[in-house]
Design a protein around this motif. Structure first.
Motif, PDB file in Angstrom:
ATOM      1  N   TYR A 102      -2.686   2.914  -1.656  1.00  0.00           N
ATOM      2  CA  TYR A 102      -2.045   3.504  -0.482  1.00  0.00           C
ATOM      3  C   TYR A 102      -1.310   2.399   0.270  1.00  0.00           C
ATOM      4  O   TYR A 102      -1.943   1.488   0.806  1.00  0.00           O
ATOM      5  CB  TYR A 102      -3.084   4.181   0.405  1.00  0.00           C
ATOM      6  N   MET A 115      -2.231   1.169   3.897  1.00  0.00           N
ATOM      7  CA  MET A 115      -3.593   0.715   4.200  1.00  0.00           C
ATOM      8  C   MET A 115      -3.806  -0.688   3.653  1.00  0.00           C
ATOM      9  O   MET A 115      -3.236  -1.055   2.628  1.00  0.00           O
ATOM     10  CB  MET A 115      -4.612   1.640   3.540  1.00  0.00           C
ATOM     11  N   ASN A 155      -8.117   0.570   1.575  1.00  0.00           N
ATOM     12  CA  ASN A 155      -7.954   1.239   0.288  1.00  0.00           C
ATOM     13  C   ASN A 155      -9.300   1.415  -0.404  1.00  0.00           C
ATOM     14  O   ASN A 155      -9.630   2.490  -0.893  1.00  0.00           O
ATOM     15  CB  ASN A 155      -7.031   0.417  -0.616  1.00  0.00           C
ATOM     16  N   PHE A 193     -11.722   3.898   1.283  1.00  0.00           N
ATOM     17  CA  PHE A 193     -11.154   5.202   1.646  1.00  0.00           C
ATOM     18  C   PHE A 193     -12.100   6.365   1.319  1.00  0.00           C
ATOM     19  O   PHE A 193     -12.340   7.244   2.151  1.00  0.00           O
ATOM     20  CB  PHE A 193      -9.806   5.388   0.950  1.00  0.00           C
ATOM     21  N   ILE A 225      -0.186   8.513  -6.234  1.00  0.00           N
ATOM     22  CA  ILE A 225      -0.865   8.305  -4.959  1.00  0.00           C
ATOM     23  C   ILE A 225      -1.443   9.625  -4.457  1.00  0.00           C
ATOM     24  O   ILE A 225      -2.565   9.694  -3.954  1.00  0.00           O
ATOM     25  CB  ILE A 225       0.108   7.684  -3.930  1.00  0.00           C
ATOM     26  N   ASP A 237     -10.175  10.484  -4.913  1.00  0.00           N
ATOM     27  CA  ASP A 237     -11.002   9.709  -3.988  1.00  0.00           C
ATOM     28  C   ASP A 237     -11.844  10.587  -3.075  1.00  0.00           C
ATOM     29  O   ASP A 237     -12.664  10.087  -2.313  1.00  0.00           O
ATOM     30  CB  ASP A 237     -10.125   8.793  -3.123  1.00  0.00           C
ATOM     31  N   ILE A 286      -2.851  10.360   4.149  1.00  0.00           N
ATOM     32  CA  ILE A 286      -1.923   9.805   3.157  1.00  0.00           C
ATOM     33  C   ILE A 286      -0.477  10.195   3.452  1.00  0.00           C
ATOM     34  O   ILE A 286       0.411   9.345   3.484  1.00  0.00           O
ATOM     35  CB  ILE A 286      -2.296  10.279   1.724  1.00  0.00           C
ATOM     36  N   GLN A 345       2.707   7.926   5.967  1.00  0.00           N
ATOM     37  CA  GLN A 345       3.855   7.400   5.229  1.00  0.00           C
ATOM     38  C   GLN A 345       5.163   8.004   5.717  1.00  0.00           C
ATOM     39  O   GLN A 345       6.219   7.740   5.159  1.00  0.00           O
ATOM     40  CB  GLN A 345       3.677   7.654   3.725  1.00  0.00           C
TER      41      GLN A 345
END
Ligand SMILES: Nc1ncnc2c1ncn2[C@@H]1O[C@H](COP(=O)(O)OP(=O)(O)O)[C@@H](O)[C@H]1O
Ligand SMILES: [Mg+2]
Lengths: 357, 304
Positions: free
Chosen positions: A86, A89, A94, A97, B189, B196, B207, B211
């Motif tokens: 990311y 971050m 990261n 996370f 990503i 995750d 996320i 950005q």
């Protein structure tokens, strides 16, 4: 955790990217998916991760059917070719996370981040942003991010393809060592047969969305089930030529227009017709001045430990490995001795092996 | 030496843009400020005017409508900006990004239609929607059949309507900018965050939105300025009646469309100059707040 794929199928429109894939991965096993680009490796991996929904078939983790389970509830870690860190971050953010999403305490996150950073040697980088790291460092961070959640399954999608050759070799053994020490079941996608052969406990070879073979690297190398596998596995690649098989008294012989080979009695095709494709690896061909199989050397490619000689017998191209000390040069004529104990035979129509089935 | 030459070459490439900015921004601003320091009006014409110093600005400070119009402008700009130009734009961009490509694309294209409709036609559609009984879509479809009371909606809810009319169009600008920014986030990503352990909403929060800082800065700045200065939809819908006289419309009314035919160029220009100053100040504040300098900084390492 063991992982089973049953009849797994994925279509994109009319195209079938993965076709009835069956795979049984044991707990703690390191499995490589090997195949040329576009053969459906990533698609299979993303179905295992829960990003793509299979059109058909089952994915089973342990004894849990996970087809409908969200990625976040699968307890997996994933590492990408592009690192996929990311960008906004820091390395630390990261890595932790996933813990942050689980609302773990600050202290716990720091402790775990330290542990993982120690494991990967990235302790000094925690404050940096991904943009300030080299490729190798980024991939270590990505590995740390995947490991921190103590996943039951690790998925790698060509993680080393963007690294330079030397770094690739060190990362290869490092990943392998980590995987063995932690005992995490892993699927490792690659199109590089050296990576697959050196790292994996078992290799799943794929072609056009279909599983071609699933076996340990040595077996894949010694007993290729199809011509495709024989071609794809092993470096430099195997030589192939058409021969006609005939019995000569007790012995079987293989006739090529330019030469005749005696077959080893312990290695005779158990099926198929008399017209077959014979395969032999460059390292199984010796140079023997007394042999009547004469070849002309076209090109000498020094590989370091060996010289790769591209030779020609009539209109047949054949490559062999030779000792650099022998100082062969292009234009030289040499005699070839092919080791009949390492011949492979394939059906010219179906490309199936006539020895291993 | 070499470096200077390079800079000079760069200047040539910027020349067209520089000329445009000078001709269409700096010269008009200077003229506006100049006129704002005169008593120019229909009475004086373009020849008999004189310099009056800051008299027009003092007049603004003392004008009974100043506070009302200023508050109307503030309310109109901030509500439209936050809820529509940024909020709704972002919402549509994110929502359509999570839809299938073809459906999302269609929806976004449909949302763009009002932007390519002439303003008069577009506002006319709103007027018909809200027209007084027995007309109006709202009255005919949603009130009369249910025996509910009817009304003339625009005068009744004038402020709401000017926000809706502008916001509906304004949202499409942010929608386009945000959509393309979201689409340019690498697929890996997006996948990685799900693996995750992020849910779709957590992915949006942790996320996607972080950005979008650059496009957010751009849309907020650009849209603040355009909301401050554009008034055509309000003019066509209410013409500033029912407490919708925003600052730019006020300036226009004073300078160019005075009811009594007395165009107060000087006073109107002073009103416009206030807008220029407010807009410039806001632009500077935004850049500081979003740390614009950090956004355009060169990366420290450019190799992979
Ligand atoms: N999202 C997608 N949409 C359409 N086709 C896809 C998509 N992803 C993969 N494919 C197609 O499926 C096939 C397998 O792709 P992939 O799994 O990425 O191969 P590999 O990882 O082995 O290179 C390819 O022919 C590819 O074009
Ligand atoms: Mg791939």
């Amino acid at each position: 955790m063991d992982v089973k794929l049953k009849n797994l199928t994925k279509k994109f429109g009319a195209e079938t990217a993965v076709d009835k894939m069956n795979l049984d991965i044991k707990d703690g096993e390191f499995v490589a998916f090997l195949g040329p680009s576009g053969c459906g490796k990533t698609t299979t991996l993303l179905m295992t991760a829960g990003i793509y929904k299979p059109d058909n078939g089952e994915i089973i983790f342990g004894d849990r059917l996970v087809n409908k389970v969200q990625p976040k509830d699968r307890n997996i870690g994933m590492v990408f070719q592009s690192y996929a860190l990311y960008p906004h971050m820091s390395v630390y953010e990261n890595i932790v996370f996933s813990m942050k999403l689980q609302k773990k305490s600050k202290k716990e996150m720091m402790l775990e981040a330290d542990r993982v950073a120690g494991l990967l040697g990235i302790g000094t980088l925690l404050k940096r942003k991904p943009g300030q790291l080299s490729g190798g460092q980024q991939q270590r961070v990505a590995l740390g991010r995947a490991l921190i959640k103590k996943p039951e399954l690790l998925l790698f999608d060509e993680p080393l393809s963007n690294l330079d050759a030397r770094l690739r070799i060190t990362m290869r053994s490092e990943i392998k060592r980590l995987q063995r020490d932690l005992g995490i079941t892993s699927i490792y996608v690659t199109h590089d047969q050296v990576e697959a052969m050196t790292m994996a406990d078992r290799v799943a070879v794929m072609k056009d969305g279909k599983l071609q073979a699933f076996m340990p690297p040595v077996e894949l190398h010694e007993k290729p089930r199809t011509k495709f596998i024989a071609q794809f596995v092993g470096n430099p690649p195997m030589n192939f030529f058409d021969v006609e098989l005939k019995s000569e008294g007790q012995n079987m012989q293989a006739f090529h227009s330019k030469f005749t080979l005696n077959l080893d009695s312990g290695r005779i095709p158990g099926r198929g017709g008399k017209n077959v494709v014979l395969g032999i690896r460059p390292e199984d061909i010796a140079i023997d001045p007394s042999s009547d199989i004469k070849a002309e050397i076209l090109i000498v490619e020094p590989l370091g430990r060996d010289d790769l000689l591209q030779c020609r017998i009539g209109d047949l191209d054949i490559s062999i490995l030779a000792d650099p000390k022998e100082k062969h040069r292009s234009g030289d004529m040499i005699g070839l001795d092919m080791d009949s104990r390492s011949f492979q035979f394939f059906d010219p129509e179906s490309d199936q092996s006539l020895l291993w089935y | 030496m070499e470096k200077e030459k390079r800079n000079l070459t760069g200047l040539w490439f910027m020349l067209p843009a520089i000329i445009l900015v000078i001709v269409f921004f700096f010269i008009p601003v200077i003229m506006t400020i100049g006129i704002s320091l005169t008593d120019m009006s229909s009475v004086t014409g373009f020849s008999a005017w004189k310099w009056v110093g800051f008299k027009n600005y003092i007049k603004i400070a003392q004008h009974p409508d100043s506070i009302t119009n200023f508050i109307a402008t503030l309310k109109y700009v901030s509500i439209t900006l936050i809820f529509f130009n940024v909020g709704l734009g972002l919402l549509i961009a994110i929502a359509t990004n999570h839809l299938k490509n073809s459906i999302g694309g269609f929806f976004r294209a449909a949302w763009l239609l009002p932007r390519i409709t002439p303003p008069v036609v577009y506002v006319l559609m709103w007027s018909m929607l809200a027209a007084d009984a027995p007309y109006g879509v709202i009255n005919q479809l949603f009130r009369i059949p249910f025996g509910l009371s009817t009304t003339n909606w625009v005068p009744e809810y004038a402020f709401l309507f000017i926000v809706l009319v502008n916001g509906y169009i304004g949202a499409s600008f942010g929608m386009i900018i945000f959509s393309s920014a979201i689409e340019s986030i690498p697929k890996d990503i997006m996948i990685s965050s799900l693996v995750d352990g992020a849910s779709y909403s957590q992915r949006i929060r942790h996320i996607i939105i972080p950005q979008l800082r650059w496009p957010l800065l751009f849309v907020v700045t650009y849209q603040t300025l355009s909301l401050l200065t554009s008034f055509e939809y309000i003019m066509i819908l209410t013409d500033g009646n029912f407490s919708t006289e925003v600052w730019s419309l006020w300036s226009y009314h004073k300078a160019l469309n005075n009811y009594w035919g007395n165009f107060q160029y000087g006073f109107g220009a002073a009103l416009a100059a206030v807008l220029v100053v407010v807009g410039t100040l806001l632009g500077i504040i935004y850049m500081k707040y979003f740390r614009f300098d950090a956004l355009v900084q060169e990366p420290k390492i450019d190799e992979l």
